[in-house]
Design a protein around this motif. Structure first.
Motif, PDB file in Angstrom:
ATOM      1  N   LEU A 128      -9.083   3.802  -2.986  1.00  0.00           N
ATOM      2  CA  LEU A 128      -7.902   3.416  -2.224  1.00  0.00           C
ATOM      3  C   LEU A 128      -7.399   2.118  -2.807  1.00  0.00           C
ATOM      4  O   LEU A 128      -8.201   1.209  -3.077  1.00  0.00           O
ATOM      5  CB  LEU A 128      -8.265   3.158  -0.764  1.00  0.00           C
ATOM      6  CG  LEU A 128      -8.160   4.296   0.233  1.00  0.00           C
ATOM      7  CD1 LEU A 128      -8.627   3.808   1.594  1.00  0.00           C
ATOM      8  CD2 LEU A 128      -6.754   4.848   0.329  1.00  0.00           C
ATOM      9  N   SER A 129      -6.095   2.012  -2.984  1.00  0.00           N
ATOM     10  CA  SER A 129      -5.563   0.797  -3.580  1.00  0.00           C
ATOM     11  C   SER A 129      -4.365   0.302  -2.782  1.00  0.00           C
ATOM     12  O   SER A 129      -3.480   1.084  -2.442  1.00  0.00           O
ATOM     13  CB  SER A 129      -5.164   1.083  -5.028  1.00  0.00           C
ATOM     14  OG  SER A 129      -4.935  -0.109  -5.688  1.00  0.00           O
ATOM     15  N   LEU A 130      -4.382  -0.983  -2.473  1.00  0.00           N
ATOM     16  CA  LEU A 130      -3.247  -1.593  -1.785  1.00  0.00           C
ATOM     17  C   LEU A 130      -2.409  -2.292  -2.839  1.00  0.00           C
ATOM     18  O   LEU A 130      -2.888  -3.205  -3.507  1.00  0.00           O
ATOM     19  CB  LEU A 130      -3.749  -2.596  -0.746  1.00  0.00           C
ATOM     20  CG  LEU A 130      -2.678  -3.329   0.047  1.00  0.00           C
ATOM     21  CD1 LEU A 130      -1.840  -2.366   0.877  1.00  0.00           C
ATOM     22  CD2 LEU A 130      -3.307  -4.363   0.968  1.00  0.00           C
ATOM     23  N   PHE A 131      -1.196  -1.845  -3.009  1.00  0.00           N
ATOM     24  CA  PHE A 131      -0.340  -2.417  -4.043  1.00  0.00           C
ATOM     25  C   PHE A 131       1.002  -2.765  -3.414  1.00  0.00           C
ATOM     26  O   PHE A 131       1.701  -1.894  -2.905  1.00  0.00           O
ATOM     27  CB  PHE A 131      -0.162  -1.405  -5.182  1.00  0.00           C
ATOM     28  CG  PHE A 131       0.629  -1.921  -6.349  1.00  0.00           C
ATOM     29  CD1 PHE A 131       0.068  -2.808  -7.249  1.00  0.00           C
ATOM     30  CD2 PHE A 131       1.937  -1.519  -6.545  1.00  0.00           C
ATOM     31  CE1 PHE A 131       0.789  -3.290  -8.319  1.00  0.00           C
ATOM     32  CE2 PHE A 131       2.666  -1.988  -7.627  1.00  0.00           C
ATOM     33  CZ  PHE A 131       2.093  -2.876  -8.518  1.00  0.00           C
ATOM     34  N   ARG A 132       1.325  -4.045  -3.410  1.00  0.00           N
ATOM     35  CA  ARG A 132       2.580  -4.536  -2.846  1.00  0.00           C
ATOM     36  C   ARG A 132       2.870  -3.948  -1.469  1.00  0.00           C
ATOM     37  O   ARG A 132       3.957  -3.436  -1.204  1.00  0.00           O
ATOM     38  CB  ARG A 132       3.736  -4.265  -3.799  1.00  0.00           C
ATOM     39  CG  ARG A 132       3.586  -5.049  -5.094  1.00  0.00           C
ATOM     40  CD  ARG A 132       4.732  -4.843  -6.017  1.00  0.00           C
ATOM     41  NE  ARG A 132       4.529  -5.568  -7.245  1.00  0.00           N
ATOM     42  CZ  ARG A 132       5.285  -5.435  -8.321  1.00  0.00           C
ATOM     43  NH1 ARG A 132       6.300  -4.614  -8.313  1.00  0.00           N
ATOM     44  NH2 ARG A 132       5.030  -6.132  -9.402  1.00  0.00           N
ATOM     45  N   GLY A 133       1.871  -3.987  -0.614  1.00  0.00           N
ATOM     46  CA  GLY A 133       2.081  -3.610   0.791  1.00  0.00           C
ATOM     47  C   GLY A 133       1.880  -2.144   1.095  1.00  0.00           C
ATOM     48  O   GLY A 133       1.820  -1.766   2.256  1.00  0.00           O
ATOM     49  N   ASP A 134       1.798  -1.306   0.084  1.00  0.00           N
ATOM     50  CA  ASP A 134       1.623   0.126   0.333  1.00  0.00           C
ATOM     51  C   ASP A 134       0.243   0.588  -0.097  1.00  0.00           C
ATOM     52  O   ASP A 134      -0.279   0.130  -1.117  1.00  0.00           O
ATOM     53  CB  ASP A 134       2.676   0.935  -0.434  1.00  0.00           C
ATOM     54  CG  ASP A 134       3.834   1.287   0.468  1.00  0.00           C
ATOM     55  OD1 ASP A 134       3.599   1.821   1.565  1.00  0.00           O
ATOM     56  OD2 ASP A 134       4.980   1.008   0.090  1.00  0.00           O
ATOM     57  N   TRP A 135      -0.307   1.552   0.647  1.00  0.00           N
ATOM     58  CA  TRP A 135      -1.607   2.119   0.290  1.00  0.00           C
ATOM     59  C   TRP A 135      -1.428   3.309  -0.641  1.00  0.00           C
ATOM     60  O   TRP A 135      -0.515   4.128  -0.449  1.00  0.00           O
ATOM     61  CB  TRP A 135      -2.357   2.569   1.547  1.00  0.00           C
ATOM     62  CG  TRP A 135      -2.943   1.410   2.285  1.00  0.00           C
ATOM     63  CD1 TRP A 135      -2.438   0.805   3.400  1.00  0.00           C
ATOM     64  CD2 TRP A 135      -4.124   0.679   1.941  1.00  0.00           C
ATOM     65  NE1 TRP A 135      -3.243  -0.248   3.768  1.00  0.00           N
ATOM     66  CE2 TRP A 135      -4.281  -0.342   2.895  1.00  0.00           C
ATOM     67  CE3 TRP A 135      -5.071   0.790   0.914  1.00  0.00           C
ATOM     68  CZ2 TRP A 135      -5.334  -1.255   2.863  1.00  0.00           C
ATOM     69  CZ3 TRP A 135      -6.120  -0.112   0.881  1.00  0.00           C
ATOM     70  CH2 TRP A 135      -6.251  -1.118   1.842  1.00  0.00           C
ATOM     71  N   TYR A 136      -2.261   3.383  -1.649  1.00  0.00           N
ATOM     72  CA  TYR A 136      -2.247   4.487  -2.615  1.00  0.00           C
ATOM     73  C   TYR A 136      -3.656   5.072  -2.702  1.00  0.00           C
ATOM     74  O   TYR A 136      -4.649   4.351  -2.551  1.00  0.00           O
ATOM     75  CB  TYR A 136      -1.837   3.992  -4.003  1.00  0.00           C
ATOM     76  CG  TYR A 136      -0.411   3.512  -4.079  1.00  0.00           C
ATOM     77  CD1 TYR A 136       0.607   4.338  -4.548  1.00  0.00           C
ATOM     78  CD2 TYR A 136      -0.064   2.231  -3.654  1.00  0.00           C
ATOM     79  CE1 TYR A 136       1.922   3.901  -4.607  1.00  0.00           C
ATOM     80  CE2 TYR A 136       1.249   1.785  -3.701  1.00  0.00           C
ATOM     81  CZ  TYR A 136       2.227   2.623  -4.174  1.00  0.00           C
ATOM     82  OH  TYR A 136       3.528   2.199  -4.220  1.00  0.00           O
ATOM     83  N   LEU A 137      -3.697   6.362  -2.989  1.00  0.00           N
ATOM     84  CA  LEU A 137      -4.977   7.013  -3.243  1.00  0.00           C
ATOM     85  C   LEU A 137      -5.022   7.397  -4.713  1.00  0.00           C
ATOM     86  O   LEU A 137      -4.080   8.037  -5.220  1.00  0.00           O
ATOM     87  CB  LEU A 137      -5.124   8.278  -2.390  1.00  0.00           C
ATOM     88  CG  LEU A 137      -6.386   9.092  -2.690  1.00  0.00           C
ATOM     89  CD1 LEU A 137      -7.610   8.418  -2.079  1.00  0.00           C
ATOM     90  CD2 LEU A 137      -6.269  10.517  -2.169  1.00  0.00           C
ATOM     91  N   ILE A 138      -6.081   6.982  -5.386  1.00  0.00           N
ATOM     92  CA  ILE A 138      -6.262   7.398  -6.777  1.00  0.00           C
ATOM     93  C   ILE A 138      -7.319   8.488  -6.781  1.00  0.00           C
ATOM     94  O   ILE A 138      -8.382   8.336  -6.178  1.00  0.00           O
ATOM     95  CB  ILE A 138      -6.701   6.207  -7.649  1.00  0.00           C
ATOM     96  CG1 ILE A 138      -5.612   5.125  -7.613  1.00  0.00           C
ATOM     97  CG2 ILE A 138      -6.951   6.653  -9.085  1.00  0.00           C
ATOM     98  CD1 ILE A 138      -6.033   3.797  -8.135  1.00  0.00           C
ATOM     99  N   GLY A 139      -6.997   9.607  -7.402  1.00  0.00           N
ATOM    100  CA  GLY A 139      -7.962  10.703  -7.413  1.00  0.00           C
ATOM    101  C   GLY A 139      -7.593  11.747  -8.444  1.00  0.00           C
ATOM    102  O   GLY A 139      -6.536  11.682  -9.076  1.00  0.00           O
TER     103      GLY A 139
END
Lengths: 309, 318
Positions: B186-197
């Motif tokens: 899980l990555s928080l980038f500039r306020g938004d959460w992203y899922l790397i998979g």
């Protein structure tokens, strides 16, 4: 919505040691701390009251007093100590501490945070879990943040040289900071602006210089509020980020083939023209007519730069 | 006549789970299932149904992070197991937590807006506040603001991540499609959460914006895949910071585009224009900033970016 049995168990096991350490606490306060409605808290206390150690005589049950809406634990049996922290609870705290560090705290506070980080990580055991989350790129750093912190703490005004977001012009302003917030990784300062005679948002990376001011800033009696107007636009369906970033101005959204038809409510049309220009894809303004024309003229001027008109 | 009195509806399962926790915690030795069924309130009915009930209860308590010790009662006869909860493994101990530190933790807990970490931090805080240390309101003299937006379903993503289980979800991007993904990070980038998979249908590592995911569900068993190293994930949106930057040469109208000039090399071009050289991390970033400045800027190089802008603007005029 009522809680599941597991959620109730979790809250009940945490509730007893909390009340042990906070005797005569009101049901309303407990409900707020444990994020449940008061009625649910009463139910939880009723459940706990029925539980105890094998034997289940009055000597083995958990004993709670709820006089006049204030709760105390008379006998917690063996639930007087809080449960150990779960993995996600420790990670939430550790990453939360890192959030504080990224927002520029004073050196003395930094020492406390780093000590706490060590204590929390020692509880985590399996450090590998921490690598499942990356929150290192949350917000850009700003050299103006310490000064703004001071001004906010002292309710002081500031003088700033600021490059306007839509105008791209450098202006000198006297402002009264109200609050700081983060949007899309940028710090913004909400402040009353003497030039605009209303509250404005200032992106910190657009502040060219800033000093604390001793001037008092009072809103003018004749200050006029910004008036929103309705704007209809078409953007590509893939430009979802426009809606995600500017959700507060989007009134309606409808899919039309491979495009999205949006109705916006907005006062700053100069900003809108620039924002729509920056979208990578086919964009058009349907109404109002004057704004649609401005957008067409802007596009023609851009093409003319490239020798295409 | 007033409302008739409503007797509270008993929540037998919650009572049983609490009673079981207390009984296992109180026992100084391992206790058998038979002893549990006999002594712990809430277990009744046929032995088989009580056994099923007990198995579910153990799983539920473990899902709350409670460690239940299981061991044979006799090392020679491994078929009879005993159970207990060790007070040392159940209870929280944090050495020397001061009230000032608790105050700082409280501020840290409030730096989240997403439900997973916000609720996790609040639960942690409540436990820490139950250790007998008074909290003092921390005066950090620094405005601490939430760093992220709230998004639903991070709980499900977290469970899939920690248990290495496959996720399925509907993803809205250019097209809306069904995805089956091995979640890695899980990555928080500039306020938004992203899922790397890893997108299982394409066998490639992808980055998914959590806000664009819906109908998220976990599929299959735990430990369904091996997580690659961070090095192997470098091709994702957040891993390619070492990649080569894109250098853009621009003609920029004098006195205009003040924000674009930040961090750029600027030389006079003629009396109306400057020649600006600027490096960007991504082409998308360059395109967006250049388009934002409208007719105050013109791309000189690279030619591909120049022609992309021309065809984009032509499509808007047509």
């Amino acid at each position: 919505m009522s809680l599941s049995a597991i959620e109730r168990t979790s809250k009940a096991l945490d509730l007893i040691p909390y009340i042990v350490e906070h005797p005569a606490i009101s049901i309303e306060e407990l409900a707020e701390i444990f994020s449940v409605p008061s009625a649910e808290m009463v139910e939880l206390l009723n459940i706990v009251f029925m539980c105890g150690l094998p034997g289940y005589s009055h000597l083995e049950l958990i004993d709670i007093s709820t006089e006049d809406g204030f709760v105390s634990v008379i006998d917690p049996q063996n639930l007087d100590r809080p449960r150990k922290l779960t993995q996600v609870e420790i990670i939430s705290i550790v990453l939360g501490l890192q959030n504080l560090k990224s927002q520029g705290v004073k050196p003395a506070v930094m020492v406390i945070i780093e000590d706490l980080e060590k204590k929390m990580l020692a509880l985590l055991g399996d450090i590998e879990t921490l690598s499942l989350v990356d929150s290192s790129q949350t917000v850009e750093q700003s050299p103006w943040k310490p000064l703004i912190d001071d001004c906010l703490n002292e309710s002081a005004t500031m003088e700033i040289d600021y490059v306007g977001l839509a105008s791209e012009k450098l202006t000198h302003r006297l402002i009264a900071p109200k609050k700081l917030y983060i949007n899309s990784g940028h710090y913004y300062l909400r402040a009353f602006c003497s030039t605009a005679q209303s509250e404005r948002n200032f992106r910190l990376d657009r502040i060219q210089s800033a000093t604390k001011s001793s001037q008092v800033l009072l809103p003018s009696v004749s200050a006029v509020a910004d008036v929103d107007q309705e704007v209809q636009i078409l953007i590509p369906k893939g430009a979802l980020q426009f809606i995600e970033l500017h959700n507060e101005i989007v009134e309606t959204s409808q899919e039309l083939g491979d495009q999205l038809h949006l109705t916006l409510s907005i006062s700053n049309t100069a900003w809108l023209l620039r924002t729509l220009s920056a979208i990578d894809g086919s964009v058009s303004i349907l109404s109002p007519e004057n704004l649609s024309r401005d957008f067409q003229l802007l596009n023609q001027r851009v093409l003319s730069n490239y020798g295409q008109i | 006549m007033g409302e008739p009195y409503r007797y509270p509806v008993p929540d037998l399962k919650t009572e049983r789970l609490i009673n079981l926790t207390m009984a296992l915690l109180a026992s100084k030795r391992l206790i058998t299932k038979a002893e549990i069924f006999q002594s712990v309130a809430g277990y009744s009915g046929a032995t088989e149904s009580m056994e099923r009930m007990f198995e579910r209860d153990k799983d539920d308590l473990r899902s709350l992070g409670i460690e239940i010790e299981v061991a044979p009662l006799d090392s020679l006869f491994e078929d009879e197991l005993g159970y207990r909860i060790s007070p040392d493994k159940y209870s929280l101990t944090v050495p020397d937590l001061t009230s000032q530190e608790l105050g700082v933790l409280s501020v840290a807990a409030n730096s989240w807006q997403n439900a997973l970490f916000s609720q996790g931090a609040q639960r942690a805080l409540r436990k820490l506040e139950s250790l007998g240390v008074e909290t003092s309101a921390a005066s950090l003299q620094t405005a601490i603001v939430p760093v992220d937006r709230n998004v639903g379903d991070l709980h499900v993503l977290w469970q899939a991540l920690t248990e290495s289980r496959v996720l399925t979800f509907t993803y809205s991007s250019m097209e809306t499609s069904e995805r089956e993904v091995n979640p890695y990070k899980l990555s928080l980038f500039r306020g938004d959460w992203y899922l790397i998979g890893e997108d299982r249908s394409k066998s490639v590592i992808r980055t998914f914006k959590v806000r664009r995911m819906s109908k998220i569900a976990i599929k299959g068993k735990s430990r369904a895949f091996e997580r690659p190293t961070d090095e192997a994930m470098k091709t994702t949106l957040f891993g390619n910071v070492d990649d080569e930057q894109i250098r853009v040469v621009l003609r920029v109208r004098k006195e205009a585009c003040l924000s674009l000039r930040t961090g750029a090399i600027i030389n006079a071009f003629d009396e109306d224009w400057d020649l600006v050289v600027k490096d960007y991390q991504y082409e998308k970033e360059a395109l967006s900033e250049i388009l934002w400045h409208g007719d105050d800027v013109e791309v000189v190089e690279p030619a591909s970016l120049r022609s992309h802008i021309v065809s984009l603007i032509e499509s808007r005029i047509a």
